[in-house]
Structure formats: structure tokens, C-alpha cells
Design a protein around this motif. Structure first.
Motif, PDB file in Angstrom:
ATOM      1  N   GLY A   1       0.571  -1.311  -0.121  1.00 53.42           N
ATOM      2  CA  GLY A   1       0.016   0.031   0.027  1.00 53.42           C
ATOM      3  C   GLY A   1       0.737   1.218   0.023  1.00 53.42           C
ATOM      4  N   THR A   2       2.153   1.206   0.014  1.00 51.57           N
ATOM      5  CA  THR A   2       2.981   2.300  -0.112  1.00 51.57           C
ATOM      6  C   THR A   2       3.507   2.300  -1.371  1.00 51.57           C
ATOM      7  OG1 THR A   2       4.948   0.932   0.885  1.00 51.57           O
ATOM      8  CG2 THR A   2       3.650   2.141   2.409  1.00 51.57           C
ATOM      9  N   GLU A   3       3.509   1.401  -2.284  1.00 49.38           N
ATOM     10  CA  GLU A   3       3.956   1.631  -3.650  1.00 49.38           C
ATOM     11  C   GLU A   3       2.618   2.036  -4.532  1.00 49.38           C
ATOM     12  OE1 GLU A   3       6.979  -0.772  -5.591  1.00 49.38           O
ATOM     13  OE2 GLU A   3       5.526  -1.347  -6.752  1.00 49.38           O
ATOM     14  N   ILE A   4       2.855   2.843  -5.474  1.00 49.59           N
ATOM     15  CA  ILE A   4       1.667   3.164  -6.359  1.00 49.59           C
ATOM     16  C   ILE A   4       2.318   3.206  -7.804  1.00 49.59           C
ATOM     17  CG2 ILE A   4       0.267   5.278  -7.317  1.00 49.59           C
ATOM     18  CD1 ILE A   4       1.310   6.725  -4.535  1.00 49.59           C
ATOM     19  N   THR A   5       1.586   2.299  -8.542  1.00 49.78           N
ATOM     20  CA  THR A   5       2.059   2.202  -9.925  1.00 49.78           C
ATOM     21  C   THR A   5       1.113   2.886 -10.847  1.00 49.78           C
ATOM     22  OG1 THR A   5       2.958  -0.128  -9.261  1.00 49.78           O
ATOM     23  CG2 THR A   5       2.693   0.502 -11.794  1.00 49.78           C
ATOM     24  N   ALA A   6       1.597   3.523 -12.041  1.00 49.25           N
ATOM     25  CA  ALA A   6       0.565   4.396 -12.996  1.00 49.25           C
ATOM     26  C   ALA A   6       1.110   4.279 -14.363  1.00 49.25           C
ATOM     27  CB  ALA A   6       0.450   5.690 -12.469  1.00 49.25           C
ATOM     28  N   VAL A   7       0.419   4.391 -15.201  1.00 47.29           N
ATOM     29  CA  VAL A   7       0.920   4.668 -16.743  1.00 47.29           C
ATOM     30  C   VAL A   7       0.586   6.320 -16.999  1.00 47.29           C
ATOM     31  CG1 VAL A   7       0.345   4.195 -18.878  1.00 47.29           C
ATOM     32  CG2 VAL A   7       0.174   2.392 -17.426  1.00 47.29           C
ATOM     33  N   ILE A   8       1.594   6.931 -17.553  1.00 48.00           N
ATOM     34  CA  ILE A   8       1.684   8.278 -17.695  1.00 48.00           C
ATOM     35  C   ILE A   8       1.733   8.340 -19.616  1.00 48.00           C
ATOM     36  CG2 ILE A   8       2.985  10.507 -17.705  1.00 48.00           C
ATOM     37  CD1 ILE A   8       3.973   9.751 -15.180  1.00 48.00           C
ATOM     38  N   HIS A   9       0.627   9.298 -19.827  1.00 45.44           N
ATOM     39  CA  HIS A   9       0.909   9.415 -21.272  1.00 45.44           C
ATOM     40  C   HIS A   9       1.226  10.684 -21.831  1.00 45.44           C
ATOM     41  CE1 HIS A   9      -2.474   6.030 -21.543  1.00 45.44           C
ATOM     42  NE2 HIS A   9      -2.628   6.621 -20.475  1.00 45.44           N
ATOM     43  N   ALA A  10       2.537  10.512 -22.649  1.00 44.92           N
ATOM     44  CA  ALA A  10       3.122  11.686 -23.151  1.00 44.92           C
ATOM     45  C   ALA A  10       2.521  11.896 -24.454  1.00 44.92           C
ATOM     46  CB  ALA A  10       4.663  11.490 -23.364  1.00 44.92           C
ATOM     47  N   PRO A  11       2.464  13.475 -24.649  1.00 44.68           N
ATOM     48  CA  PRO A  11       1.720  13.809 -26.012  1.00 44.68           C
ATOM     49  C   PRO A  11       2.692  13.580 -27.111  1.00 44.68           C
ATOM     50  CG  PRO A  11       2.674  15.651 -24.529  1.00 44.68           C
ATOM     51  CD  PRO A  11       2.714  14.522 -23.683  1.00 44.68           C
ATOM     52  N   ALA A  12       1.986  13.334 -28.163  1.00 39.54           N
ATOM     53  CA  ALA A  12       2.683  13.178 -29.613  1.00 39.54           C
ATOM     54  C   ALA A  12       4.022  13.921 -29.849  1.00 39.54           C
ATOM     55  CB  ALA A  12       1.826  12.814 -30.581  1.00 39.54           C
ATOM     56  N   GLU A  13       3.875  15.331 -29.381  1.00 36.75           N
ATOM     57  CA  GLU A  13       5.001  16.128 -29.822  1.00 36.75           C
ATOM     58  C   GLU A  13       6.075  15.942 -28.769  1.00 36.75           C
ATOM     59  OE1 GLU A  13       1.581  18.212 -27.565  1.00 36.75           O
ATOM     60  OE2 GLU A  13       2.013  17.024 -29.276  1.00 36.75           O
TER      61      GLU A  13
END
Length: 349
Positions: A97-109
Motif C-alpha cells: 500500500g506504499t507503492e503506487i504504479t501508474a501509466v503516464i501518457h506523453a503527448p505526441a509532440e
């Protein structure tokens, strides 16, 4: 917790998230009113959602899988802040519960992870460790994800419900109409069809919230005619730039144990191992990444004993795997759509 009709409806939406209820009803042998009523019940009581998503490989975007370690006091607040951002998806609380996993979306440019990693996270108190992994190639996921929710329909029913691209110049049964606005910001593929650009933003934003939004709602949001909306939808789906996914709590299918698997594989064997993993029914996601580990997967199992059998028998048989780290998923706070919060619910009897 789901009956046969519920499972069949979810499978049908997985094949074509925008299929008319009348077509689904015909294939399932029930009335359209029954399908509509079941769909509303699943949305209300099971958190079911159809979402429209853009494919990163078709739109020039990069995706980064980020692991954050935070203090026990701040982990929930940091996870909540990530959920509210429009450039994140798949926000999960993992490990203790102390680790967070997430996906970040970078813009095309910008192929970098953008301001979230370069500016916002370093300024956030309570974070004790950060690692970022660029997703290089997805072998399993998106519209071809976990097979545990796509076992209700037979081959004949699946063929009848699979999405088929409408004839050129038409969409969803609509007659040909004028093209949506174009401009230099659009990228054309080899067939001359525009990939998503700035003028598609309103259309995609509505679909990210509700993939079954009606033509009238989409026309109001974009300022286009319903015919133009239908044509643009058909174009984006034909090129694979837009697909529709189903968000539903895996616990309703008997899944009680989830884990992220971080694997180290010799580079010469990476492709073969990844393709083998993509054929495992226990997995919902497999991708090659940068970082100390070069493969990541998500396992969905009935219980801890089921996960143990998978790790020791199926994964253990792949001698090319040099190392494995298992991170239990305690809670999914946000699913595949950057818009909205994932709300798993228990289906009432």
C-alpha cells in the motif's frame, strides 16, 4: 456473481463496444429491452463502462509505467492526485500500500514523460523513490486483453458481433457525408486517412468517458453533423487509432488476487518469452519496457494459491527468465481510460 446473460453481454461489448443493443439481442436470443436493462444494471451495480481509447502506436504518443514509493501517511493522497490527472491511467496501489504504479501518457509532440516526472513528482512531499519505465512494445493488452471475460460466446456468435469497418465513405450505417475539418496538425497514414489531431479532441474526450455516447451527443460536443461524426468514427476505427475497451471489476469473474510481474529476460530471448506470456490465460497485460527489468505483466488469479501455481509451474518452465519480482495489486483506483475514476462494485443479487 454474474449470470450467463451478463457474461454474454460483456463479451459482446468487448467485441464491439458500440454495437447496437438490437444486434446484441438478436445474437443472444433475447429482446433489445432486456439487453438495455442488463446494461444499465451492470453500469449501476457493477461499475461496467465502455470507453473509447486511442492507440499510442498509431497516434505517436509514448507511455511510461511509473513506480512510486511513498510514506504510509501520504500514499493515498498521492494516488488520488494521480487519478485526477488527465494524462494518467491504470493507477494502482501495490505491494503493502506504499507503492503506487501508474501509466503516464506523453503527448505526441513530446516523447518524454512530461511535467509529471520532470517537475511535479520531484516537488511532491512523501515520495521516497521513483522509477520510470518506457513501454516499448505491448504484446497483450488493450482490445486483446484478459481472456477471462471473453469466454461466454461461441464462435458463431463472435463472428456475428465482431466490428466490421463500414464501406468507404460511410459510418455506422450513415450515408456518406463531408469530411471532418482538416489542417496541418493532422498526420496522414499510407491510406490518406487523418490520424487524431487537435480538432478531434472533443470527440475523443466524450468517448473516453462513455464509449457508447450517442451520435447526437457527439455531434453536440464537436459541432459536426451526425453524418460527419459517424464518418470520422469509422475512419479512426479503420486505422486502429481508436478502439473500444470494457472496464469491469475482475472480481466479478472470480479474480481475488492480482499482481504485477517484473521480469528480467535475456535480450535474445525477449521476443519469444513475451509471445509465450501473451498466450497465458492468467495474464491481462504483457509489455517490453526500459529499466532494470525488461518485461512487465499483470496476472489475474483466483487466490494466492492459484498465483503460486502460475509462478512456479508456467513461469518456472521458461528458463530464459533470469529474475522475477512480484508486486501484489491491492486496489485499482483508475483503469484504462484517462477520464474518470474506476469504481469496482459488488453486483447485487
Amino acid at each position: 456473481m454474474l449470470d450467463d446473460l451478463d457474461r454474454a453481454l460483456i463479451h459482446a461489448l468487448h467485441l464491439d463496444g458500440r454495437a447496437p443493443f438490437s444486434r446484441i439481442a438478436e445474437v443472444l436470443g433475447v429482446s433489445a429491452q432486456t439487453v438495455a436493462r442488463r446494461y444499465r444494471r451492470l453500469r449501476t451495480e457493477a461499475g461496467l463502462r465502455v470507453v473509447g481509447l486511442t492507440a499510442p502506436d498509431r497516434t505517436g504518443r509514448a507511455q511510461w509505467l511509473v513506480r512510486l514509493t511513498a510514506t504510509a501517511r501520504s500514499a493515498q493522497d498521492i494516488a488520488g492526485a494521480l487519478v485526477r490527472r488527465p494524462d494518467t491511467s491504470w493507477v494502482k496501489l501495490t505491494s503493502g500500500g506504499t507503492e503506487i504504479t501508474a501509466v503516464i501518457h506523453a503527448p505526441a509532440e513530446d516523447a518524454s514523460p512530461g511535467s509529471l516526472l520532470l517537475r511535479d513528482i520531484p516537488r511532491t512531499g512523501g515520495i521516497t523513490a521513483v522509477s520510470a519505465h518506457c513501454l516499448l512494445h505491448t504484446y497483450l493488452g488493450g482490445p486483446a486483453g484478459w481472456r477471462g471475460r471473453t469466454e461466454a460466446l461461441d464462435e458463431r456468435q463472435q463472428r456475428a458481433l465482431e466490428y466490421r469497418t463500414p464501406a468507404a465513405g460511410a459510418g455506422d450505417g450513415e450515408p456518406p457525408g463531408p469530411s471532418a475539418p482538416s489542417g496541418p496538425e493532422y498526420v496522414h497514414d499510407t491510406d490518406g486517412i487523418r490520424q487524431p489531431g487537435r480538432e478531434d479532441a472533443e470527440l475523443l474526450a466524450v468517448l473516453a468517458r462513455d464509449g457508447r455516447a450517442g451520435q447526437g451527443e457527439l455531434a453536440d460536443a464537436t459541432g459536426w453533423s451526425p453524418t460527419t461524426v459517424a464518418r470520422r468514427l469509422a475512419e479512426l476505427r479503420a486505422t486502429g487509432a481508436l478502439f473500444f475497451d470494457v472496464e469491469v471489476d475482475a472480481a466479478l469473474f472470480g479474480v481475488r488476487t492480482q499482481a504485477l510481474l517484473w521480469l528480467s529476460v535475456r535480450p535474445a530471448d525477449l521476443e519469444r518469452v513475451a509471445l509465450a506470456l501473451a498466450g497465458h490465460d492468467e495474464l491481462a497485460f504483457v509489455a517490453a519496457t526500459t529499466g532494470r527489468t525488461n518485461l512487465v505483466a499483470q496476472a489475474l488469479c483466483r487466490d494466492p494459491a492459484d498465483l503460486h501455481r502460475y509462478l512456479t509451474r508456467r513461469l518456472g518452465a521458461l528458463r530464459e527468465i533470469d529474475a522475477l519480482e512480484t508486486s501484489p495489486v491491492l486496489r485499482t483506483l483508475k483503469a484504462g481510460s484517462p477520464a474518470g475514476v474506476f469504481r469496482p462494485r459488488t453486483l447485487l443479487p
